[in-house]
Write an enzyme that holds these catalytic residues in place. Structure first.
Site, PDB file in Angstrom:
ATOM      1  CD  GLU A 108      -1.595   0.398   8.589  1.00  0.00           C
ATOM      2  OE1 GLU A 108      -1.934   1.376   8.002  1.00  0.00           O
ATOM      3  OE2 GLU A 108      -1.558  -0.597   8.286  1.00  0.00           O
ATOM      4  CE1 TYR A 128      -3.657   2.683   1.064  1.00  0.00           C
ATOM      5  CE2 TYR A 128      -2.122   3.132   2.738  1.00  0.00           C
ATOM      6  CZ  TYR A 128      -2.916   3.629   2.181  1.00  0.00           C
ATOM      7  OH  TYR A 128      -3.976   3.901   2.289  1.00  0.00           O
ATOM      8  CG  LEU A 134      -1.086   7.340   1.689  1.00  0.00           C
ATOM      9  CD1 LEU A 134      -1.875   8.402   1.286  1.00  0.00           C
ATOM     10  CD2 LEU A 134      -2.478   7.146   3.051  1.00  0.00           C
ATOM     11  N   GLY A 142       3.303  12.600   5.352  1.00  0.00           N
ATOM     12  CA  GLY A 142       2.920  11.679   6.394  1.00  0.00           C
ATOM     13  C   GLY A 142       1.449  11.680   6.901  1.00  0.00           C
ATOM     14  CB  SER A 143       0.400  13.105   9.670  1.00  0.00           C
ATOM     15  OG  SER A 143       0.710  12.852  10.569  1.00  0.00           O
TER      16      SER A 143
END
Length: 389
Positions: free
Chosen positions: A371, A131, A133, A139-140
């Site tokens: 996550e 995955y 992203l 990041g956040s």
């Protein structure tokens, strides 16, 4: 390592099927993962062969539709599996979690042609998925991602870099969040990129504190071409897909922390009954008894919160996202502390690799970051609270 975890009485008295699932995962972990976990960590070996062995057990598509080879199980079932696997090695279980999250996105948001084409190989574990992203500069703040996909006829052309990608370079399929439109969340889309796509390359394997048995690299797109048939859902739906996937991913990673902490407590109990000081085993000292009691209480509190959150996600309750965030924050923080306490119980021996406790501490630390960091989890929970006033 016991194969079955008793969650206690109450609303989470497991069904016979759930206990069977738990026992199967625990037996596999004990037989195929635990004996080699320390060596995989030491040599940074990715055990692709052992990971693929979980396919016939149904772990390649735990909550994926049965029509494409998935197991069709629920989120609580998945939590039981990841908790059991993590008692042998949290890093091993975490990779399977990431694979499942990627496959779930295809199953949930892909059309029938995409599901039939992409998922049978993933659910069987013949193909592995990652995955993508996070980026070097986002990041956040995931909605600030810069990797761009420009449509040119029947293909998308991708340019950009993804950062901290678990399984990069060894996975066969990459579920990638890209920018196809305007800045912000509405301009993000999701593409499925095969490993052999022209223009796809990978950075060096990162030197990490933990999770050493799985590679972590940059994923680099340089005029990387992907057919438009690999777009999941519609252009602009990517951020919604990413956030939906993370609810389950947060429960999975919390389960990996829980299994690791249970293993750490088991090791502490065993060691404290063998180690002698001042003429008796150290488990006879009240200070250590109190520490062990706190560790057990914290693990059981974590288990109850996590199972509740998983049950809510299974039932698609209105507050499932809030509970997923609460569980991820509480369980990963608490279980890291339990593992660290277990190291302290072992004294200097806990600092040695051969006892396996320091590996648990190293592996569990990153769960507080990925996550969604635990600071972001607090933001999610507070937003839900304030919106409900």
């Amino acid at each position: 390592m016991d194969q079955v975890i008793d969650p206690g009485a109450g609303q989470f008295e497991l069904t016979e099927d759930q206990r069977a699932i738990q026992e199967m995962a625990g037996a596999f972990a004990l037989d195929r993962v635990a004996p080699d976990a320390l060596e995989w960590d030491r040599t940074k070996h990715f055990p692709a062969d052992v990971i693929r062995e979980t396919g016939p057990l149904g772990f390649g598509g735990i909550y994926i539709g049965e029509d494409v080879g998935g197991s069709g199980l629920g989120r609580l079932d998945a939590v039981l599996i990841f908790e059991a696997l993590s008692r042998a090695c949290p890093a091993f279980a975490s990779f399977i979690s990431i694979h499942n999250m990627s496959a779930w996105m295809i199953d949930t948001f892909g059309n029938d042609e995409q599901r039939q084409r992409l998922l049978p190989g993933l659910t069987s574990m013949d193909l592995l998925a990652s995955y993508c992203l996070t980026e070097p500069g986002s990041g956040s703040d995931a909605a600030a991602l810069k990797t761009r996909a420009t449509r040119k006829g029947s293909r998308y052309v991708l340019n950009g870099t993804k950062q901290f990608i678990s399984g990069a370079g060894v996975s066969d399929v990459y579920v990638v969040m890209v920018r196809t439109g305007e800045d912000g969340p509405k301009g993000i889309s999701t593409l499925v990129v095969p490993k052999d796509a022209p223009g796809l390359s990978f950075g060096a394997n990162e030197m990490k504190m933990g999770w050493n048995m799985q590679p972590t690299r940059q994923v680099v797109f340089e005029d990387c071409e992907v057919p438009v048939e690999n777009l999941l859902s519609d252009e602009g739906a990517g951020f919604k897909i990413a956030m939906a996937g993370l609810d389950g991913g947060r429960l999975n990673i919390a389960a990996c922390s829980l299994g690791g902490a249970q293993s750490a407590l088991d090791k502490a109990l065993s060691y404290s009954g063998e180690r002698k000081a001042f003429g008796k085993t150290i488990d006879q000292f009240q200070a250590l008894q109190f520490k062990l009691a706190d560790m057990e209480t914290e693990i059981q509190a974590s288990r109850t919160l996590l199972y509740t959150a998983a049950s809510k996600l299974d039932r698609k309750t209105h507050d499932a996202s809030k509970w997923s965030a609460m569980a991820k924050r509480f369980v990963t923080d608490t279980c890291f502390a339990v593992a660290n306490d277990a190291l302290q119980v072992h004294g200097g021996y806990g600092y040695l690799q051969e006892y396996g406790v320091e590996k648990l501490v190293r592996d569990l630390r990153v769960h507080q970051i990925l996550e969604g960091t635990n600071e972001i989890m607090r933001m999610i929970v507070s937003r839900h609270l304030l919106a409900s006033r």
